[in-house]
Scaffold this motif. Structure first.
Motif, PDB file in Angstrom:
ATOM      1  N   ASP A   1    -119.005  53.553 -69.717  1.00 57.58           N
ATOM      2  CA  ASP A   1    -118.833  54.142 -68.497  1.00 57.58           C
ATOM      3  C   ASP A   1    -120.047  55.098 -68.681  1.00 57.58           C
ATOM      4  O   ASP A   1    -120.110  56.134 -68.891  1.00 57.58           O
ATOM      5  CB  ASP A   1    -117.450  55.327 -68.538  1.00 57.58           C
ATOM      6  CG  ASP A   1    -116.251  54.436 -68.571  1.00 57.58           C
ATOM      7  OD1 ASP A   1    -116.176  53.508 -68.033  1.00 57.58           O
ATOM      8  OD2 ASP A   1    -115.346  55.035 -69.334  1.00 57.58           O
TER       9      ASP A   1
ATOM     10  N   LYS B   1    -115.466  59.559 -60.983  1.00 59.52           N
ATOM     11  CA  LYS B   1    -116.796  58.636 -61.072  1.00 59.52           C
ATOM     12  C   LYS B   1    -117.567  59.662 -60.362  1.00 59.52           C
ATOM     13  O   LYS B   1    -117.669  59.930 -59.021  1.00 59.52           O
ATOM     14  CB  LYS B   1    -116.445  57.330 -60.144  1.00 59.52           C
ATOM     15  CG  LYS B   1    -117.697  56.448 -59.907  1.00 59.52           C
ATOM     16  CD  LYS B   1    -117.272  55.279 -59.489  1.00 59.52           C
ATOM     17  CE  LYS B   1    -118.417  54.055 -59.323  1.00 59.52           C
ATOM     18  NZ  LYS B   1    -117.993  52.980 -58.529  1.00 59.52           N
TER      19      LYS B   1
ATOM     20  N   GLU C   1    -115.746  53.762 -51.525  1.00 58.90           N
ATOM     21  CA  GLU C   1    -114.674  53.542 -52.569  1.00 58.90           C
ATOM     22  C   GLU C   1    -113.575  54.284 -52.430  1.00 58.90           C
ATOM     23  O   GLU C   1    -112.309  53.670 -52.507  1.00 58.90           O
ATOM     24  CB  GLU C   1    -115.311  53.934 -54.081  1.00 58.90           C
ATOM     25  CG  GLU C   1    -114.138  54.044 -54.934  1.00 58.90           C
ATOM     26  CD  GLU C   1    -114.924  53.447 -56.461  1.00 58.90           C
ATOM     27  OE1 GLU C   1    -114.135  53.201 -57.437  1.00 58.90           O
ATOM     28  OE2 GLU C   1    -116.108  53.374 -56.736  1.00 58.90           O
TER      29      GLU C   1
ATOM     30  N   ARG D   1    -110.470  58.841 -59.332  1.00 56.15           N
ATOM     31  CA  ARG D   1    -109.900  57.440 -59.491  1.00 56.15           C
ATOM     32  C   ARG D   1    -108.585  57.495 -60.220  1.00 56.15           C
ATOM     33  O   ARG D   1    -108.692  58.142 -61.314  1.00 56.15           O
ATOM     34  CB  ARG D   1    -110.851  56.395 -59.991  1.00 56.15           C
ATOM     35  CG  ARG D   1    -112.198  56.412 -59.182  1.00 56.15           C
ATOM     36  CD  ARG D   1    -112.919  55.145 -59.275  1.00 56.15           C
ATOM     37  NE  ARG D   1    -113.290  54.911 -60.712  1.00 56.15           N
ATOM     38  CZ  ARG D   1    -114.171  53.864 -61.015  1.00 56.15           C
ATOM     39  NH1 ARG D   1    -114.488  52.961 -60.245  1.00 56.15           N
ATOM     40  NH2 ARG D   1    -114.372  53.779 -62.439  1.00 56.15           N
TER      41      ARG D   1
ATOM     42  N   ARG E   1    -111.016  46.931 -69.157  1.00 54.02           N
ATOM     43  CA  ARG E   1    -111.762  45.652 -68.498  1.00 54.02           C
ATOM     44  C   ARG E   1    -111.937  44.806 -69.474  1.00 54.02           C
ATOM     45  O   ARG E   1    -111.907  44.719 -70.747  1.00 54.02           O
ATOM     46  CB  ARG E   1    -113.315  46.275 -68.176  1.00 54.02           C
ATOM     47  CG  ARG E   1    -112.926  47.501 -67.046  1.00 54.02           C
ATOM     48  CD  ARG E   1    -114.378  48.335 -67.524  1.00 54.02           C
ATOM     49  NE  ARG E   1    -114.344  49.461 -66.944  1.00 54.02           N
ATOM     50  CZ  ARG E   1    -114.592  49.764 -65.364  1.00 54.02           C
ATOM     51  NH1 ARG E   1    -115.241  48.811 -64.756  1.00 54.02           N
ATOM     52  NH2 ARG E   1    -114.644  51.102 -64.698  1.00 54.02           N
TER      53      ARG E   1
ATOM     54  N   ASN F   1    -116.513  44.341 -64.506  1.00 55.23           N
ATOM     55  CA  ASN F   1    -115.713  44.978 -63.337  1.00 55.23           C
ATOM     56  C   ASN F   1    -114.179  44.272 -63.063  1.00 55.23           C
ATOM     57  O   ASN F   1    -113.739  44.411 -61.951  1.00 55.23           O
ATOM     58  CB  ASN F   1    -116.620  44.922 -62.198  1.00 55.23           C
ATOM     59  CG  ASN F   1    -118.032  45.571 -61.804  1.00 55.23           C
ATOM     60  OD1 ASN F   1    -117.919  46.776 -62.959  1.00 55.23           O
ATOM     61  ND2 ASN F   1    -118.907  45.307 -61.306  1.00 55.23           N
TER      62      ASN F   1
ATOM     63  N   SER G   1    -110.354  44.131 -64.167  1.00 63.42           N
ATOM     64  CA  SER G   1    -109.362  44.792 -64.778  1.00 63.42           C
ATOM     65  C   SER G   1    -108.509  44.112 -65.791  1.00 63.42           C
ATOM     66  O   SER G   1    -107.893  43.040 -65.137  1.00 63.42           O
ATOM     67  CB  SER G   1    -108.496  45.656 -63.708  1.00 63.42           C
ATOM     68  OG  SER G   1    -107.413  45.964 -64.141  1.00 63.42           O
TER      69      SER G   1
ATOM     70  N   ASP H   1    -113.787  49.108 -59.196  1.00 67.63           N
ATOM     71  CA  ASP H   1    -115.221  49.432 -58.983  1.00 67.63           C
ATOM     72  C   ASP H   1    -115.422  48.715 -57.540  1.00 67.63           C
ATOM     73  O   ASP H   1    -116.289  47.742 -57.415  1.00 67.63           O
ATOM     74  CB  ASP H   1    -115.741  48.418 -60.184  1.00 67.63           C
ATOM     75  CG  ASP H   1    -115.824  49.040 -61.206  1.00 67.63           C
ATOM     76  OD1 ASP H   1    -115.271  50.366 -61.437  1.00 67.63           O
ATOM     77  OD2 ASP H   1    -116.260  48.635 -62.291  1.00 67.63           O
ATOM     78  N   TYR H   2    -115.128  49.499 -56.515  1.00 64.88           N
ATOM     79  CA  TYR H   2    -115.840  49.272 -55.077  1.00 64.88           C
ATOM     80  C   TYR H   2    -117.129  49.594 -54.977  1.00 64.88           C
ATOM     81  O   TYR H   2    -117.353  50.787 -54.269  1.00 64.88           O
ATOM     82  CB  TYR H   2    -114.840  50.108 -54.128  1.00 64.88           C
ATOM     83  CG  TYR H   2    -113.480  49.491 -54.290  1.00 64.88           C
ATOM     84  CD1 TYR H   2    -112.813  48.735 -53.419  1.00 64.88           C
ATOM     85  CD2 TYR H   2    -112.462  50.081 -55.157  1.00 64.88           C
ATOM     86  CE1 TYR H   2    -111.548  48.284 -53.421  1.00 64.88           C
ATOM     87  CE2 TYR H   2    -111.221  49.627 -55.044  1.00 64.88           C
ATOM     88  CZ  TYR H   2    -110.791  48.781 -54.258  1.00 64.88           C
ATOM     89  OH  TYR H   2    -109.288  48.115 -54.343  1.00 64.88           O
ATOM     90  N   GLY H   3    -117.783  48.877 -55.391  1.00 66.45           N
ATOM     91  CA  GLY H   3    -119.334  48.845 -55.155  1.00 66.45           C
ATOM     92  C   GLY H   3    -119.682  48.448 -53.746  1.00 66.45           C
ATOM     93  O   GLY H   3    -119.251  48.605 -52.758  1.00 66.45           O
TER      94      GLY H   3
ATOM     95  N   CYS I   1    -126.220  47.034 -54.945  1.00 63.21           N
ATOM     96  CA  CYS I   1    -125.331  47.560 -56.075  1.00 63.21           C
ATOM     97  C   CYS I   1    -125.986  49.358 -56.232  1.00 63.21           C
ATOM     98  O   CYS I   1    -125.585  49.889 -57.053  1.00 63.21           O
ATOM     99  CB  CYS I   1    -126.058  46.972 -57.155  1.00 63.21           C
ATOM    100  SG  CYS I   1    -125.456  45.267 -57.287  1.00 63.21           S
TER     101      CYS I   1
END
Length: 494
Positions: free
Chosen positions: A99, A116, A139, A179, A186, A260, A262, A269-271, A492
């Protein structure tokens, strides 16, 4: 800018904290506090997520909540930490990750709570521990949009902003997303301990996940009573079902790295993500994905590859390679069936039949050939199914290949004739959303937020929470994307 921080004056808002992940031991995390930000302000909050968590939505709008969810104030009973994991990124082993800018505030029954963009951690590597406003809004809206669509996902409680500068390609401003998820564990957590030969910790982690989230694995006799094989099979099934749901709504996850993914089969992880406009199986939503590893049509195979990495990480506990392979092989049956069932529902068929499969394959080919807008096609077809008027050109006009579409529509009509018209249309209107978070809608919300106008974020959230409703006051958001939408680059960098 001065920073007001009261981390030593924790808030008691009546939440019961259990912090089970912290019981795994020091090898799993580093305990630390968020780094405060100056002069925070609200960008958006989700009443729905607050209610799911059991938090008073009124309190969520208070200054105490603003400070807490920016990382400037702690919760009484919480235990903030950053977890360590490793993983494969773009198909290559990346070693220790962790993290780098996400800090777990603690766990309440049913939910872990994570900030985050809350500052540096021991796992930040070369990063700054921060997130920027644009990616945080994406996100926040993306998480809640997926929840509105019924797709397994982490939730986003709120976004706070600060004018503190953050350097990316240019100077941007900071933001923090709160979040929620039953767990943020993960695939990469398992890879980390396997790679370093820490098999005791690997077993401790697997036992924790089984006992906390997959208790049925203890009683599963399909794999010779081995609960770790059963865990792999259960994660495989959830992942296959999730990806089938992604594909059915045209969702592209731009960074399907193993770190990323789960362990609960949630979208996290909405990048760089995107809901496709024109249907293009080869679409690459992430401008950093130069080789197209995560192109839309590759997502199922990448999910299987990632599950294979998880299986390798679990091998010290599974021992029998044949069992692990058998558990992974279930993906090849579960995914195509789940996808076909989703697509049959989009056509109004409550139960999948063999006659539906060629119909599904043919319409996807037609959509791809003419680059038809995916969401608009399915929604218009849903309305057409209710009336089935021969003079209705609303769907036909989406295609250049009118002859090909007419032939398909004739075959479809023949099968649809066996179902009460109203039932098919009702199912379709509940399956095919009118609204998705298109890139240009997210960009409009971001640009308004940069001007300190957060009404677009709030209005868009209301629509995305109920994407199957008509929302006539926002009908423009269901229209074709503007020409400039194609120039939006997501990467990214966040």
């Amino acid at each position: 800018m001065s920073i007001s921080s009261h981390l030593d004056d924790p808030l008691d808002v009546g939440l019961s904290w259990v912090n089970r992940f912290a019981t795994l031991g020091d090898d799993f995390y580093a305990q630390l506090s968020p780094t405060p930000l100056p002069a925070p302000y609200w960008v958006g909050h989700s009443t729905s997520a607050a209610q799911a968590w059991g938090l008073d939505p009124q309190w969520l709008q208070s200054d105490d909540a603003l400070q807490a969810f920016t990382g400037n104030r702690s919760f009484a009973g919480g235990l903030s930490l950053a977890s360590v994991y490793s993983g494969h990124q773009f198909g290559q082993w990346a070693g220790q990750l962790g993290d780098g800018r996400a800090i777990l505030l603690g766990e309440t029954p049913g939910w872990e709570v994570q900030l985050k963009g809350a500052g540096l951690t021991p796992f930040s590597r070369m990063g700054d521990g921060r997130a920027v406003l644009r990616s945080s809004i994406r996100e926040f809206l993306g998480s809640e949009a997926m929840h509105g669509l019924g797709i397994p996902t982490s939730r986003a409680l709120c976004v706070t902003g600060s004018d503190a500068p953050v350097r990316r390609e240019e100077i941007e401003t900071a933001a923090v997303v709160t979040r929620l998820a039953p767990s943020f564990i993960r695939f990469g957590h398992f890879e980390h301990f396997c790679h370093h030969g820490h098999h005791d910790q690997l077993k401790r982690l697997a036992d924790f996940v089984i006992d906390t989230h997959y208790p049925a694995c203890r009683d599963d006799t399909r794999w010779g009573g081995n609960p770790y094989v059963s865990l792999l099979a259960a994660v495989t099934e959830r992942t296959a079902q999730m990806v089938a749901q992604w594909q059915a709504v045209g969702f592209c996850h731009g960074v399907m790295n193993t770190d990323n993914m789960s362990i609960l089969g949630l979208t996290i992880d909405y990048g760089p993500f995107q809901f496709m406009d024109a249907y293009d199986p080869g679409h690459i939503c992430n401008h950093s994905d130069h080789q197209g590893r995560y192109a839309f049509y590759k997502q199922p195979n990448v999910a299987y590859w990632n599950l294979f990495c998880l299986g390798q990480a679990l091998m010290p506990l599974i021992a029998e390679q044949e069992q692990a392979i058998a558990a992974l092989e279930t993906f090849k049956a579960i995914y195509p069936l789940a996808f076909a069932q989703r697509m049959a529902a989009k056509l109004g068929f409550a139960e999948l039949q063999e006659a539906h499969r060629p119909l599904i394959e043919d319409i996807l080919k037609l959509l791809a050939a003419d680059k038809v807008d995916f969401t608009i096609f399915w929604r218009r077809l849903s309305h057409w199914a209710r009336e089935q008027r021969a003079d209705d050109a609303s769907v036909r006009d989406l295609f250049l290949d009118r002859v090909g579409f007419d032939a398909w529509l004739l075959s479809y009509s023949e099968l649809l004739a066996h179902i009460p018209r109203g039932l098919a249309a009702d199912l379709m209107l509940k399956t095919n959303p009118r609204y998705v978070l298109r890139n240009h809608l997210g960009e409009e919300a971001i640009q308004a937020a940069k001007r300190k106008d957060f009404t677009v974020v709030a209005d868009l959230l209301k629509v995305l929470e109920r994407p199957f409703d008509e929302h006539e006051e926002h009908a423009a958001w269901a229209d074709f994307p503007p020409d400039w939408a194609g120039s939006i680059a997501i990467s990214c960098s966040s």
